[in-house]
Design a protein around this motif. Structure first.
Motif, PDB file in Angstrom:
ATOM      1  N   ASN A  43       0.853  -1.190   0.000  1.00  0.00           N
ATOM      2  CA  ASN A  43       0.000   0.000   0.000  1.00  0.00           C
ATOM      3  C   ASN A  43       0.890   1.242   0.000  1.00  0.00           C
ATOM      4  O   ASN A  43       2.122   1.137   0.014  1.00  0.00           O
ATOM      5  N   ASP A  68      -4.251   3.303   1.484  1.00  0.00           N
ATOM      6  CA  ASP A  68      -4.083   2.794   2.847  1.00  0.00           C
ATOM      7  C   ASP A  68      -5.333   3.054   3.683  1.00  0.00           C
ATOM      8  O   ASP A  68      -5.784   4.191   3.782  1.00  0.00           O
ATOM      9  N   GLU A  70      -8.645   0.819   6.229  1.00  0.00           N
ATOM     10  CA  GLU A  70      -9.702  -0.200   6.274  1.00  0.00           C
ATOM     11  C   GLU A  70     -10.830   0.147   5.296  1.00  0.00           C
ATOM     12  O   GLU A  70     -11.450  -0.742   4.716  1.00  0.00           O
ATOM     13  N   LYS A  73     -10.627  -1.525   2.007  1.00  0.00           N
ATOM     14  CA  LYS A  73     -10.680  -2.992   1.905  1.00  0.00           C
ATOM     15  C   LYS A  73     -12.032  -3.367   1.307  1.00  0.00           C
ATOM     16  O   LYS A  73     -12.920  -3.901   1.970  1.00  0.00           O
ATOM     17  N   GLY A 101      -0.027  -4.653   6.154  1.00  0.00           N
ATOM     18  CA  GLY A 101      -0.827  -5.053   7.315  1.00  0.00           C
ATOM     19  C   GLY A 101      -1.971  -5.961   6.883  1.00  0.00           C
ATOM     20  O   GLY A 101      -2.031  -6.429   5.735  1.00  0.00           O
ATOM     21  N   GLY A 102      -2.893  -6.188   7.806  1.00  0.00           N
ATOM     22  CA  GLY A 102      -3.999  -7.106   7.559  1.00  0.00           C
ATOM     23  C   GLY A 102      -4.905  -6.679   6.417  1.00  0.00           C
ATOM     24  O   GLY A 102      -5.480  -7.527   5.727  1.00  0.00           O
ATOM     25  N   VAL A 103      -5.016  -5.373   6.191  1.00  0.00           N
ATOM     26  CA  VAL A 103      -5.865  -4.908   5.090  1.00  0.00           C
ATOM     27  C   VAL A 103      -5.263  -5.377   3.769  1.00  0.00           C
ATOM     28  O   VAL A 103      -5.972  -5.900   2.897  1.00  0.00           O
ATOM     29  N   ASP A 106      -5.435  -9.378   3.576  1.00  0.00           N
ATOM     30  CA  ASP A 106      -6.812  -9.842   3.329  1.00  0.00           C
ATOM     31  C   ASP A 106      -7.241  -9.561   1.888  1.00  0.00           C
ATOM     32  O   ASP A 106      -7.864 -10.401   1.234  1.00  0.00           O
ATOM     33  N   THR A 126       3.424  -6.947   7.802  1.00  0.00           N
ATOM     34  CA  THR A 126       4.317  -5.950   8.402  1.00  0.00           C
ATOM     35  C   THR A 126       3.731  -5.272   9.638  1.00  0.00           C
ATOM     36  O   THR A 126       4.411  -4.483  10.271  1.00  0.00           O
ATOM     37  N   SER A 127       2.454  -5.526   9.959  1.00  0.00           N
ATOM     38  CA  SER A 127       1.920  -5.010  11.230  1.00  0.00           C
ATOM     39  C   SER A 127       1.923  -6.181  12.210  1.00  0.00           C
ATOM     40  O   SER A 127       1.865  -7.347  11.790  1.00  0.00           O
ATOM     41  N   LEU A 129      -0.410  -7.091  14.149  1.00  0.00           N
ATOM     42  CA  LEU A 129      -1.678  -7.816  14.049  1.00  0.00           C
ATOM     43  C   LEU A 129      -1.682  -8.789  12.865  1.00  0.00           C
ATOM     44  O   LEU A 129      -2.159  -9.911  12.974  1.00  0.00           O
ATOM     45  N   ALA A 134      -3.823 -11.947  11.083  1.00  0.00           N
ATOM     46  CA  ALA A 134      -4.460 -11.853   9.761  1.00  0.00           C
ATOM     47  C   ALA A 134      -3.787 -12.703   8.677  1.00  0.00           C
ATOM     48  O   ALA A 134      -4.463 -13.278   7.832  1.00  0.00           O
ATOM     49  N   LYS A 139      -7.952 -17.171   5.986  1.00  0.00           N
ATOM     50  CA  LYS A 139      -9.142 -16.368   5.709  1.00  0.00           C
ATOM     51  C   LYS A 139      -8.728 -15.121   4.939  1.00  0.00           C
ATOM     52  O   LYS A 139      -7.803 -14.416   5.357  1.00  0.00           O
ATOM     53  N   ASN A 149     -15.705  -7.917   6.392  1.00  0.00           N
ATOM     54  CA  ASN A 149     -15.366  -9.275   5.964  1.00  0.00           C
ATOM     55  C   ASN A 149     -16.578 -10.088   5.507  1.00  0.00           C
ATOM     56  O   ASN A 149     -16.658 -11.285   5.766  1.00  0.00           O
ATOM     57  N   THR A 166      10.395  -5.062  10.769  1.00  0.00           N
ATOM     58  CA  THR A 166       9.500  -4.081  10.134  1.00  0.00           C
ATOM     59  C   THR A 166       8.619  -3.379  11.178  1.00  0.00           C
ATOM     60  O   THR A 166       8.060  -2.323  10.905  1.00  0.00           O
ATOM     61  N   THR A 169       8.869   0.581  12.304  1.00  0.00           N
ATOM     62  CA  THR A 169       8.215   1.770  11.748  1.00  0.00           C
ATOM     63  C   THR A 169       6.717   1.819  12.066  1.00  0.00           C
ATOM     64  O   THR A 169       6.024   2.747  11.658  1.00  0.00           O
TER      65      THR A 169
HETATM   66  N1  LIG Z   1      -7.790 -12.885   7.779  1.00  0.00           N
HETATM   67  C1  LIG Z   1      -7.833 -12.968   9.087  1.00  0.00           C
HETATM   68  O1  LIG Z   1      -7.877 -14.057   9.674  1.00  0.00           O
HETATM   69  C2  LIG Z   1      -7.791 -11.717   9.887  1.00  0.00           C
HETATM   70  C3  LIG Z   1      -7.550 -11.756  11.258  1.00  0.00           C
HETATM   71  C4  LIG Z   1      -7.469 -10.567  11.949  1.00  0.00           C
HETATM   72  C5  LIG Z   1      -7.645  -9.363  11.286  1.00  0.00           C
HETATM   73  N2  LIG Z   1      -7.886  -9.357   9.955  1.00  0.00           N
HETATM   74  C6  LIG Z   1      -8.060  -8.088   9.231  1.00  0.00           C
HETATM   75  O2  LIG Z   1      -6.859  -7.340   9.324  1.00  0.00           O
HETATM   76  C7  LIG Z   1      -7.166  -5.951   9.206  1.00  0.00           C
HETATM   77  C8  LIG Z   1      -6.430  -5.195  10.274  1.00  0.00           C
HETATM   78  O3  LIG Z   1      -5.044  -5.376  10.098  1.00  0.00           O
HETATM   79  P1  LIG Z   1      -3.992  -4.314  10.631  1.00  0.00           P
HETATM   80  O4  LIG Z   1      -4.252  -4.032  12.047  1.00  0.00           O
HETATM   81  O5  LIG Z   1      -2.680  -4.768  10.196  1.00  0.00           O
HETATM   82  O6  LIG Z   1      -4.438  -2.975   9.864  1.00  0.00           O
HETATM   83  P2  LIG Z   1      -3.823  -2.242   8.589  1.00  0.00           P
HETATM   84  O7  LIG Z   1      -3.492  -3.197   7.528  1.00  0.00           O
HETATM   85  O8  LIG Z   1      -4.748  -1.129   8.275  1.00  0.00           O
HETATM   86  O9  LIG Z   1      -2.454  -1.658   9.165  1.00  0.00           O
HETATM   87  C9  LIG Z   1      -2.498  -0.635  10.133  1.00  0.00           C
HETATM   88  C10 LIG Z   1      -1.703   0.587   9.658  1.00  0.00           C
HETATM   89  O10 LIG Z   1      -0.315   0.314   9.786  1.00  0.00           O
HETATM   90  C11 LIG Z   1       0.331   0.540   8.547  1.00  0.00           C
HETATM   91  N3  LIG Z   1       1.479  -0.357   8.548  1.00  0.00           N
HETATM   92  C12 LIG Z   1       1.494  -1.706   8.421  1.00  0.00           C
HETATM   93  N4  LIG Z   1       2.731  -2.180   8.599  1.00  0.00           N
HETATM   94  C13 LIG Z   1       3.531  -1.114   8.856  1.00  0.00           C
HETATM   95  C14 LIG Z   1       4.900  -0.938   9.152  1.00  0.00           C
HETATM   96  N5  LIG Z   1       5.711  -1.988   9.285  1.00  0.00           N
HETATM   97  N6  LIG Z   1       5.370   0.308   9.334  1.00  0.00           N
HETATM   98  C15 LIG Z   1       4.533   1.375   9.256  1.00  0.00           C
HETATM   99  N7  LIG Z   1       3.235   1.289   9.021  1.00  0.00           N
HETATM  100  C16 LIG Z   1       2.740   0.058   8.810  1.00  0.00           C
HETATM  101  C17 LIG Z   1      -0.726   0.292   7.521  1.00  0.00           C
HETATM  102  O11 LIG Z   1      -0.400   0.909   6.285  1.00  0.00           O
HETATM  103  C18 LIG Z   1      -1.932   0.928   8.200  1.00  0.00           C
HETATM  104  O12 LIG Z   1      -1.907   2.322   8.036  1.00  0.00           O
HETATM  105  C19 LIG Z   1      -8.669  -5.851   9.322  1.00  0.00           C
HETATM  106  O13 LIG Z   1      -9.219  -5.578   8.045  1.00  0.00           O
HETATM  107  C20 LIG Z   1      -9.113  -7.208   9.808  1.00  0.00           C
HETATM  108  O14 LIG Z   1     -10.400  -7.558   9.358  1.00  0.00           O
HETATM  109  C21 LIG Z   1      -7.967 -10.493   9.245  1.00  0.00           C
END
Ligand SMILES: NC(=O)c1ccc[n+]([C@@H]2O[C@H](COP(=O)([O-])OP(=O)(O)OC[C@H]3O[C@@H](n4cnc5c(N)ncnc54)[C@H](O)[C@@H]3O)[C@@H](O)[C@H]2O)c1
Ligand SMILES: [Zn+2]
Length: 357
Positions: A43, A68, A70, A73, A101-103, A106, A126-127, A129, A134, A139, A149, A166, A169
């Motif tokens: 992204n 970037d 949610e 998505k 990240g998860g967005v 997914d 890279t997040s 979470l 994710a 999924k 979802n 990662t 940052t």
């Molecule tokens: N598929 C699954 O089993 C599952 C499980 C849990 C969550 N999810 C999904 O994951 C999403 C949430 O994921 P998230 O919390 O990663 O959110 P996200 O992907 O929006 O990331 C959060 C923010 O951090 C930024 N970012 C990511 N990695 C970074 C890095 N290393 N350095 C700087 N910035 C970075 C992203 O660009 C974004 O702005 C939701 O849509 C949720 O539904 C899916």
């Protein structure tokens, strides 16, 4: 480098965890017997940080950088991604790489599931979470206007490569939100992992790379065990919804702007800890421990102004609703118990309790 193997009906895959692993990805793929991806998707935030570098190292064209957030998505991101792949000549035996990240994982995973009826994909979450949740478990999907979802596919990646470096940052709030899912995994499947959850962490440098690796590996092991037992969420996998029923309702009731997902899940988990203690499913000591670990992660945005009626409204619309009401996951002293019915009055009471401190 650590390795956790995940069993899947659609093909087992490995989650590799280490620090500095991104720079070694080309040789790691070769060692794993995996072809290099033809395209990288990231992204606009993560692309400049890691995606472009990775694409260059893998001799791929510059990455597609999705918007970037949610709110992106959604279907249009899937179409943009598939059209981009078509333009780059991605075909049925190609593979693609998601970096973000998860967005991103997914969305790209879902695009990979539907592009030419399914192509291979690799994930570099890279997040925090995405690393612990994710990107693992197969999924994939995107949101609809009506909720999160609501369209998706089970389409596991061929490899998940986690470079904990990662996280350096990632914003502090995002880091803490990811820690909540780590606590969730620990409570569900490995209470020893609770001791590895870093407390009051403001940045990556507050914990050693080895400490991050150990925590991430522990959470990934729990998720791998859970999805191997029940990939399609007939039973055991529901455990991963600990704290999520009320969490989702709080996110929705506050318009998805006030709380990060992990923060909402933290509130949701505190709520179910109290509820389970009131029902005698969880000892007072265990309830205090669970709430204590969550609170030690740092302050959460308050929920005092949130209307209980709105939260209850969203609870009533939960995706997991069947004719007997919403099935909640409640914590017990050594894990969780599934399919617990919680009535509106009980939910309202615990919510008011949280709001008054
Ligand atoms: N598929 C699954 O089993 C599952 C499980 C849990 C969550 N999810 C999904 O994951 C999403 C949430 O994921 P998230 O919390 O990663 O959110 P996200 O992907 O929006 O990331 C959060 C923010 O951090 C930024 N970012 C990511 N990695 C970074 C890095 N290393 N350095 C700087 N910035 C970075 C992203 O660009 C974004 O702005 C939701 O849509 C949720 O539904 C899916
Ligand atoms: Zn979650």
């Amino acid at each position: 480098m650590h390795r956790v193997d995940v069993a899947s009906a659609q093909g087992d895959y490995a989650v590799l965890v280490g620090e500095g692993l991104l720079d070694r990805l080309p040789s790691i793929l070769a060692d794993e017997g995996l072809a290099a991806p033809s395209v990288v998707v990231s992204n606009e935030t993560v692309g400049p940080l890691y995606g472009r570098r990775l694409a260059a190292a893998l001799a791929c064209p510059p990455p597609l950088e999705l918007a970037d957030g949610e709110e992106y998505k959604r279907w249009p991101a899937v179409e943009t991604t598939c059209s981009h792949w078509l333009g780059r000549g991605v075909h049925r035996s190609s593979s693609v790489l998601a970096v973000g990240g998860g967005v991103v994982t997914d969305t790209v995973g879902f695009a990979a599931a539907v592009y030419q009826r399914g192509i291979r994909w690799l994930a570099v979450p890279t997040s925090l979470l995405a690393m612990v949740d994710a990107a693992v478990g197969g999924k994939t999907g995107v949101n609809l206007e009506q909720g999160k979802n609501l369209v998706g596919a089970f389409w596991p990646p061929r490899l998940v490569a986690v470079d904990v470096g990662t996280l350096a940052t990632l914003e502090e709030r995002e880091l803490r939100a990811g820690l909540v899912e780590l606590v969730k995994a620990a409570w569900i499947g490995d209470h020893d992992l609770l001791a590895l959850v870093p407390r009051r962490v403001a940045r990556y440098a507050d914990l050693s790379p080895a400490g991050w690796c150990a925590a991430v590996v522990g959470a990934v092991r729990v998720k791998a065990e859970v999805v191997a037992a029940d990939e399609r969420e007939a039973g055991r996998r529901k455990a991963l919804n600990l704290g999520h029923t009320l969490g989702h309702a709080l996110e929705a009731a506050t318009g998805y702007t006030h709380l990060l997902h992990g923060e909402a899940v933290a509130w949701g988990t505190v709520a179910v800890a109290r509820l389970a203690a009131q029902r005698g499913l969880l000892s007072q000591a265990a309830a205090a421990r669970l709430e204590g670990v969550l609170r030690s992660l740092g302050p959460l945005p308050g929920i005092d102004g949130v209307s209980p009626e709105r939260v209850l409204d969203h609870l009533a619309r939960d995706k997991k609703l069947d004719d007997q009401g919403v099935a909640w996951v409640l914590p017990t002293d050594d894990g969780v118990v599934l399919d617990q019915r919680v009535g509106a009055e009980e939910a309202r009471r615990v919510l008011l309790e949280l709001q008054t401190g």
